[in-house]
Design a protein around this motif. Structure first.
Motif, PDB file in Angstrom:
ATOM      1  N   THR A   1       0.851  -1.182   0.000  1.00 42.26           N
ATOM      2  CA  THR A   1       0.000   0.000   0.000  1.00 42.26           C
ATOM      3  C   THR A   1       0.890   1.237   0.000  1.00 42.26           C
ATOM      4  N   ILE A   2       0.375   2.326  -0.580  1.00 42.95           N
ATOM      5  CA  ILE A   2       1.079   3.609  -0.570  1.00 42.95           C
ATOM      6  C   ILE A   2       0.421   4.482   0.486  1.00 42.95           C
ATOM      7  N   ARG A   3       1.225   5.035   1.377  1.00 45.25           N
ATOM      8  CA  ARG A   3       0.703   5.838   2.478  1.00 45.25           C
ATOM      9  C   ARG A   3       1.030   7.309   2.236  1.00 45.25           C
ATOM     10  N   PHE A   4      -0.011   8.111   2.094  1.00 45.48           N
ATOM     11  CA  PHE A   4       0.124   9.544   1.842  1.00 45.48           C
ATOM     12  C   PHE A   4      -0.222  10.338   3.101  1.00 45.48           C
ATOM     13  N   LYS A   5       0.500  11.440   3.296  1.00 42.92           N
ATOM     14  CA  LYS A   5       0.154  12.411   4.337  1.00 42.92           C
ATOM     15  C   LYS A   5      -0.386  13.649   3.634  1.00 42.92           C
ATOM     16  N   ILE A   6      -1.684  13.839   3.685  1.00 48.66           N
ATOM     17  CA  ILE A   6      -2.337  14.971   3.041  1.00 48.66           C
ATOM     18  C   ILE A   6      -3.034  15.798   4.123  1.00 48.66           C
ATOM     19  N   GLU A   7      -2.578  17.054   4.284  1.00 45.59           N
ATOM     20  CA  GLU A   7      -3.100  17.918   5.342  1.00 45.59           C
ATOM     21  C   GLU A   7      -2.955  17.175   6.677  1.00 45.59           C
ATOM     22  N   ASN A   8      -4.026  16.921   7.388  1.00 48.87           N
ATOM     23  CA  ASN A   8      -3.935  16.222   8.671  1.00 48.87           C
ATOM     24  C   ASN A   8      -4.316  14.747   8.557  1.00 48.87           C
ATOM     25  N   ALA A   9      -4.471  14.268   7.334  1.00 46.90           N
ATOM     26  CA  ALA A   9      -4.941  12.899   7.129  1.00 46.90           C
ATOM     27  C   ALA A   9      -3.784  11.957   6.782  1.00 46.90           C
ATOM     28  N   GLU A  10      -3.904  10.725   7.270  1.00 46.96           N
ATOM     29  CA  GLU A  10      -2.987   9.643   6.894  1.00 46.96           C
ATOM     30  C   GLU A  10      -3.776   8.693   6.000  1.00 46.96           C
ATOM     31  N   LEU A  11      -3.481   8.697   4.710  1.00 46.94           N
ATOM     32  CA  LEU A  11      -4.243   7.919   3.742  1.00 46.94           C
ATOM     33  C   LEU A  11      -3.445   6.708   3.277  1.00 46.94           C
ATOM     34  N   GLU A  12      -4.109   5.571   3.196  1.00 46.08           N
ATOM     35  CA  GLU A  12      -3.450   4.343   2.768  1.00 46.08           C
ATOM     36  C   GLU A  12      -4.220   3.761   1.584  1.00 46.08           C
ATOM     37  N   MET A  13      -3.495   3.557   0.470  1.00 48.27           N
ATOM     38  CA  MET A  13      -4.156   3.137  -0.757  1.00 48.27           C
ATOM     39  C   MET A  13      -3.375   2.027  -1.454  1.00 48.27           C
ATOM     40  N   PHE A  14      -4.095   1.233  -2.250  1.00 45.56           N
ATOM     41  CA  PHE A  14      -3.452   0.257  -3.113  1.00 45.56           C
ATOM     42  C   PHE A  14      -4.014   0.447  -4.519  1.00 45.56           C
ATOM     43  N   SER A  15      -3.356  -0.166  -5.494  1.00 38.97           N
ATOM     44  CA  SER A  15      -3.761   0.069  -6.883  1.00 38.97           C
ATOM     45  C   SER A  15      -4.156  -1.221  -7.573  1.00 38.97           C
ATOM     46  N   LEU A  16      -5.068  -1.071  -8.528  1.00 42.06           N
ATOM     47  CA  LEU A  16      -5.416  -2.130  -9.470  1.00 42.06           C
ATOM     48  C   LEU A  16      -5.047  -1.630 -10.859  1.00 42.06           C
TER      49      LEU A  16
ATOM     50  N   ALA B   1       0.005  -3.101 -30.997  1.00 43.50           N
ATOM     51  CA  ALA B   1       0.916  -2.536 -29.995  1.00 43.50           C
ATOM     52  C   ALA B   1       0.314  -1.324 -29.300  1.00 43.50           C
ATOM     53  N   ALA B   2      -0.458  -0.511 -30.043  1.00 43.62           N
ATOM     54  CA  ALA B   2      -1.044   0.675 -29.431  1.00 43.62           C
ATOM     55  C   ALA B   2      -2.068   0.285 -28.369  1.00 43.62           C
ATOM     56  N   LEU B   3      -2.877  -0.724 -28.649  1.00 47.59           N
ATOM     57  CA  LEU B   3      -3.837  -1.203 -27.648  1.00 47.59           C
ATOM     58  C   LEU B   3      -3.126  -1.896 -26.494  1.00 47.59           C
ATOM     59  N   ASP B   4      -2.099  -2.663 -26.810  1.00 46.23           N
ATOM     60  CA  ASP B   4      -1.345  -3.378 -25.784  1.00 46.23           C
ATOM     61  C   ASP B   4      -0.626  -2.412 -24.852  1.00 46.23           C
ATOM     62  N   ASP B   5      -0.434  -1.184 -25.320  1.00 46.71           N
ATOM     63  CA  ASP B   5       0.298  -0.161 -24.578  1.00 46.71           C
ATOM     64  C   ASP B   5      -0.541   0.475 -23.471  1.00 46.71           C
ATOM     65  N   LEU B   6      -1.853   0.350 -23.548  1.00 46.73           N
ATOM     66  CA  LEU B   6      -2.729   1.065 -22.622  1.00 46.73           C
ATOM     67  C   LEU B   6      -2.835   0.372 -21.270  1.00 46.73           C
ATOM     68  N   ARG B   7      -2.896   1.175 -20.202  1.00 43.45           N
ATOM     69  CA  ARG B   7      -3.107   0.683 -18.846  1.00 43.45           C
ATOM     70  C   ARG B   7      -4.145   1.569 -18.173  1.00 43.45           C
ATOM     71  N   LEU B   8      -4.940   0.973 -17.319  1.00 42.78           N
ATOM     72  CA  LEU B   8      -5.837   1.734 -16.453  1.00 42.78           C
ATOM     73  C   LEU B   8      -5.417   1.452 -15.020  1.00 42.78           C
ATOM     74  N   GLU B   9      -5.022   2.488 -14.294  1.00 44.34           N
ATOM     75  CA  GLU B   9      -4.635   2.310 -12.901  1.00 44.34           C
ATOM     76  C   GLU B   9      -5.642   3.022 -12.017  1.00 44.34           C
ATOM     77  N   THR B  10      -6.224   2.267 -11.103  1.00 43.43           N
ATOM     78  CA  THR B  10      -7.205   2.819 -10.172  1.00 43.43           C
ATOM     79  C   THR B  10      -6.662   2.689  -8.757  1.00 43.43           C
ATOM     80  N   LEU B  11      -6.728   3.781  -8.006  1.00 41.34           N
ATOM     81  CA  LEU B  11      -6.308   3.772  -6.609  1.00 41.34           C
ATOM     82  C   LEU B  11      -7.531   3.520  -5.729  1.00 41.34           C
TER      83      LEU B  11
END
Length: 266
Positions: free
Chosen positions: A214-229, A239-249
């Protein structure tokens, strides 16, 4: 060393041999998997025979090569790249764009981006734009360079060491998957040269029992913990289609989920 790269021979005989060795196949094993004679494969690797487009298609399928590497192999043999020959028709382009937009919008209030194989930003949903702005992003079009470069964003990642190792490892895997991708190779060398990264990679890696990083961010007074798909377009021969990625936090705990709902739901 992470930045020592073995660049494969760009000529077809060396190209074929390097991919066969990468898959740990003998010429006989590749012969059985491709339906071609071992003698013909030997002649192709020594340059005594020239390949046809059909032979390259057989070899690429047997070697399970990514679309961009198939194009590079075709070019090495003097043929036009498969992707440039066919291209996308209008309906396919519209369908892909509409689907990406649908995923990005539907992921709100959480960040989601569309990127290419080396994390160059293509599109971002509104939560992603807002979140990275709040986190101090500089607006670099490459997300790996944005996160790994010294600055406000990196300083707000409390586990940036583990995050940096994981991101560099992902890029290394992409370079290994597409060994003729000079742009990816150049980016890897650039990122390893950033302040603090090379020493981090050469040092001992801490043991962890976490099932997912998980990636842990400190934003303002918040401690946020996230992972990605990360999602890709399945069964793409272009190749152009194979090049695409969708990353969601996604939020890794209830506190992070509540923070995004409180701040990013209109």
């Amino acid at each position: 060393m992470h930045h020592n790269l073995n660049i494969s021979d760009p000529a077809f005989p060396g190209f074929l041999k390097s991919w066969r060795q990468r898959r740990r196949l003998s010429q006989l094993e590749l012969s059985l998997q491709s339906g071609m004679s071992q003698r013909h494969i030997s002649f192709l690797e020594t340059g005594r025979s020239n390949p046809s487009r059909f032979a390259i298609a057989q070899l690429a399928e047997a070697l399970e090569m990514p679309a961009a590497e198939v194009d590079a192999m075709l070019l090495s043999a003097g043929f036009a790249a498969r992707s440039s020959r066919h291209g996308w028709d209008g309906d396919t382009q519209k369908a892909v764009d509409a689907s990406i937009d649908h995923v990005l919008r539907g992921h709100a209030p959480f960040p989601a981006v569309s990127i290419d194989r080396i994390w160059n930003l293509v599109k971002a949903n509104d939560p992603a734009k807002k979140f990275f702005s709040m986190a101090g992003a500089r607006g670099d079009p490459n997300l790996l360079r944005e996160i790994l470069s010294p600055g406000q964003l990196r300083n707000r990642i409390s586990n940036w060491e583990d995050t940096s190792r994981a991101l560099i490892r992902m890029l290394e895997l992409e370079v290994a998957r597409r060994p003729h991708d000079k742009e990816a190779q150049a980016l890897l060398i650039e990122l390893v040269g950033l302040e603090g990264i090379a020493g981090l990679l050469e040092g001992p890696r801490p043991a962890t029992n976490a099932p997912v990083l998980t990636i842990r961010f400190k934003i303002e007074n918040a401690e946020l913990e996230m992972f990605s798909l990360i999602a890709t377009i399945g069964m793409s021969a272009d190749a152009a289609l194979d090049d695409l990625r969708l990353e969601t936090l996604l939020p890794a705990n209830d506190e992070t989920r509540a923070w995004f709902h409180a701040n990013f739901l209109s």
